[in-house]
Each structure stands twice: as structure tokens, then as C-alpha cells.
Design an enzyme around this catalytic site. Structure first.
Site, mmCIF file in Angstrom:
data_model
loop_
_atom_site.group_PDB
_atom_site.id
_atom_site.type_symbol
_atom_site.label_atom_id
_atom_site.label_comp_id
_atom_site.label_asym_id
_atom_site.label_seq_id
_atom_site.Cartn_x
_atom_site.Cartn_y
_atom_site.Cartn_z
ATOM 1 N N CYS A 1 -5.668 -2.121 2.537
ATOM 2 C CA CYS A 1 -5.829 -0.943 1.659
ATOM 3 C C CYS A 1 -7.012 -0.301 2.004
ATOM 4 O O CYS A 1 -7.576 -0.243 3.472
ATOM 5 C CB CYS A 1 -5.749 -1.539 0.370
ATOM 6 S SG CYS A 1 -7.422 -2.562 0.012
ATOM 7 N N CYS B 1 -9.662 -4.302 -3.818
ATOM 8 C CA CYS B 1 -8.990 -4.331 -4.946
ATOM 9 C C CYS B 1 -7.536 -4.887 -4.347
ATOM 10 O O CYS B 1 -7.000 -6.124 -4.635
ATOM 11 C CB CYS B 1 -8.841 -3.059 -5.757
ATOM 12 S SG CYS B 1 -10.428 -2.520 -6.319
ATOM 13 N N ARG B 2 -6.741 -3.920 -3.811
ATOM 14 C CA ARG B 2 -5.194 -4.545 -3.717
ATOM 15 C C ARG B 2 -5.185 -5.387 -2.572
ATOM 16 O O ARG B 2 -4.382 -6.308 -2.715
ATOM 17 C CB ARG B 2 -4.406 -2.815 -3.279
ATOM 18 C CG ARG B 2 -4.513 -1.985 -4.405
ATOM 19 C CD ARG B 2 -3.938 -0.551 -3.888
ATOM 20 N NE ARG B 2 -4.975 0.083 -3.145
ATOM 21 C CZ ARG B 2 -5.001 1.265 -2.378
ATOM 22 N NH1 ARG B 2 -3.918 1.925 -2.465
ATOM 23 N NH2 ARG B 2 -5.903 1.542 -1.574
ATOM 24 N N SER B 3 -5.694 -5.061 -1.159
ATOM 25 C CA SER B 3 -5.328 -6.009 -0.433
ATOM 26 C C SER B 3 -5.780 -7.300 -0.591
ATOM 27 O O SER B 3 -5.087 -8.435 -0.071
ATOM 28 C CB SER B 3 -5.565 -5.405 1.078
ATOM 29 O OG SER B 3 -6.939 -5.231 1.295
ATOM 30 N N ASP C 1 -3.911 3.222 -5.828
ATOM 31 C CA ASP C 1 -5.352 2.759 -5.620
ATOM 32 C C ASP C 1 -5.916 2.801 -7.278
ATOM 33 O O ASP C 1 -5.615 3.764 -8.095
ATOM 34 C CB ASP C 1 -5.983 3.868 -4.968
ATOM 35 C CG ASP C 1 -7.568 3.698 -4.961
ATOM 36 O OD1 ASP C 1 -8.036 2.707 -5.575
ATOM 37 O OD2 ASP C 1 -8.181 4.307 -4.176
ATOM 38 N N ASN D 1 -10.726 -2.513 0.840
ATOM 39 C CA ASN D 1 -10.535 -4.215 0.811
ATOM 40 C C ASN D 1 -11.165 -4.942 -0.160
ATOM 41 O O ASN D 1 -11.785 -6.049 0.060
ATOM 42 C CB ASN D 1 -10.963 -4.828 2.339
ATOM 43 C CG ASN D 1 -10.566 -6.003 2.513
ATOM 44 O OD1 ASN D 1 -11.256 -6.808 3.289
ATOM 45 N ND2 ASN D 1 -9.249 -6.739 2.069
HETATM 46 P P1 4NP Z 1 -8.855 -0.635 -2.560
HETATM 47 O O1 4NP Z 1 -9.495 0.279 -3.816
HETATM 48 O O2 4NP Z 1 -8.370 0.167 -1.381
HETATM 49 O O3 4NP Z 1 -7.440 -1.307 -3.410
HETATM 50 O O4 4NP Z 1 -9.820 -1.878 -2.438
HETATM 51 C C1 4NP Z 1 -10.560 1.020 -3.457
HETATM 52 C C2 4NP Z 1 -11.840 0.637 -3.237
HETATM 53 C C3 4NP Z 1 -12.785 1.265 -3.139
HETATM 54 C C4 4NP Z 1 -12.784 2.634 -2.869
HETATM 55 C C5 4NP Z 1 -11.345 3.133 -2.964
HETATM 56 C C6 4NP Z 1 -10.430 2.477 -3.188
HETATM 57 N N1 4NP Z 1 -13.890 3.418 -2.828
HETATM 58 O O5 4NP Z 1 -13.669 4.561 -2.688
HETATM 59 O O6 4NP Z 1 -15.159 2.875 -2.828
#
Ligand code: 4NP
Length: 162
Positions: free
Chosen positions: A9, A14-16, A127, A12
Site C-alpha cells: 500500500c 494500515c492496509r498492507s 486508504d 505500509n
Molecule cells: P496505508 O495508509 O497506505 O494503508 O498504510 C496510509 C498511511 C500513511 C499515509 C497514507 C496512507 N501517510 O500519508 O502518511
């Protein structure tokens, strides 16, 4: 030989890492630890070294998943290392395609949402970072559905090729 799967994602956190823990649990429950290796990574390195977002850890824990992965950026060497690279959304998918060293490597990239059957209104795993509790719950719903179907599909492929 183990089939190596990398979930990717943006951050790294939340989702992945949630997808990684869910898939690992399904693999463990099926007794297939010797057949699959599961990892996750992010296209954005800003959270490198961090544990998953506390909100995601809490929502996942309620469903029985412990998220212990430490965020790491995806690397071009991952295309050598992994057989399958699973993108959470279109932005991840295109980012990964730009990173892929060869056409063969590009062909390892798939979309998680293509394995989700029960939620036709979704065209990506969205996201949740700027969302409330509901955003984290739907991510887990989509990932449980998608990981189940992805694993079933990989098990059928392994059975066919034996
Ligand atoms: P992820 O979520 O891609 O599912 O881990 C996010 C985590 C952090 C950010 C964006 C999305 N960020 O902009 O810091």
C-alpha cells in the site's frame, strides 16, 4: 518451493500489514506455512520502521489479528524476491508498475480488489488513514474477503500444477 506474496500500500502501516496478517492467519489455519511466505511493504518510506497505525492494530486485534510488522519501503529487489505483488489501490498498482525492472516483473503485480467478491461497490481497498473507525472496518472486511479468495485461487493453481 514457497510461493512468495508481497502486499503493498502507500504507508505500509494500515492496509498492507493488515492484509499480511490476515493472509498469514489463513495460511496457518490451512497448515500451509511451508507453501507460502507472506510480507508487506509501502511505496512511501515516511513511516519506515514503525509498527502499524494504532487504529488499524486495534480494529484488527478485535478480529483476532496481531499486527507486528514494521513498515518498510518496497524495493526493486522485491521484484526478484516475490512471485506475486498485491496492490491495494490503483495508485499503488501504477506506482509498482513504474518501479518494476522488467515486463515479467510488471506481470507479477495484481490488484487486491480483483479477488474481493462480496463488495461490488468497491473498486479498490481505500486508504483509511484520514477516515474514522468505519474506514478501518471496511478495509478489514475487504481484505478478509480478498485474501480468502486469493488463497483459494493459489491453492487451486498449486494443486493443478502438481
Ligand atoms: P496505508 O495508509 O497506505 O494503508 O498504510 C496510509 C498511511 C500513511 C499515509 C497514507 C496512507 N501517510 O500519508 O502518511
Amino acid at each position: 518451493m514457497k510461493k512468495k506474496i508481497l502486499f503493498v500500500c502507500l504507508g505500509n502501516i494500515c492496509r498492507s500489514p493488515a492484509a499480511q496478517a490476515i493472509m498469514q492467519k489463513y495460511v496457518d489455519d490451512a497448515g500451509l506455512q511451508n507453501n507460502f511466505y507472506i510480507d508487506s511493504a509501502g511505496l512511501y518510506a515516511g513511516h519506515a520502521g514503525e509498527l502499524p497505525d494504532p487504529r488499524m492494530r486495534q480494529h484488527a486485534r478485535r478480529r483476532g489479528y496481531q499486527l507486528l510488522h514494521h513498515s518498510r519501503p518496497v524495493n526493486t529487489s522485491d521484484f526478484n524476491e516475490f512471485d506475486l505483488i498485491v496492490a491495494m489501490d490503483d495508485s499503488n498498482f501504477h506506482g509498482l508498475r513504474r518501479l518494476a525492472p522488467t515486463i515479467e516483473d510488471q506481470n507479477k503485480i495484481i490488484r487486491m480488489i480483483d479477488y474481493v467478491k462480496g463488495y461490488p461497490q468497491y473498486h479498490s481497498v481505500p486508504d483509511p488513514y484520514y477516515e474514522g473507525a468505519e474506514g478501518f472496518e471496511i478495509v478489514l472486511d475487504l481484505l478478509e474477503d480478498g485474501c480468502r479468495n486469493l488463497l483459494d485461487s493459489l491453492i487451486s493453481q498449486q494443486t493443478e500444477s502438481n
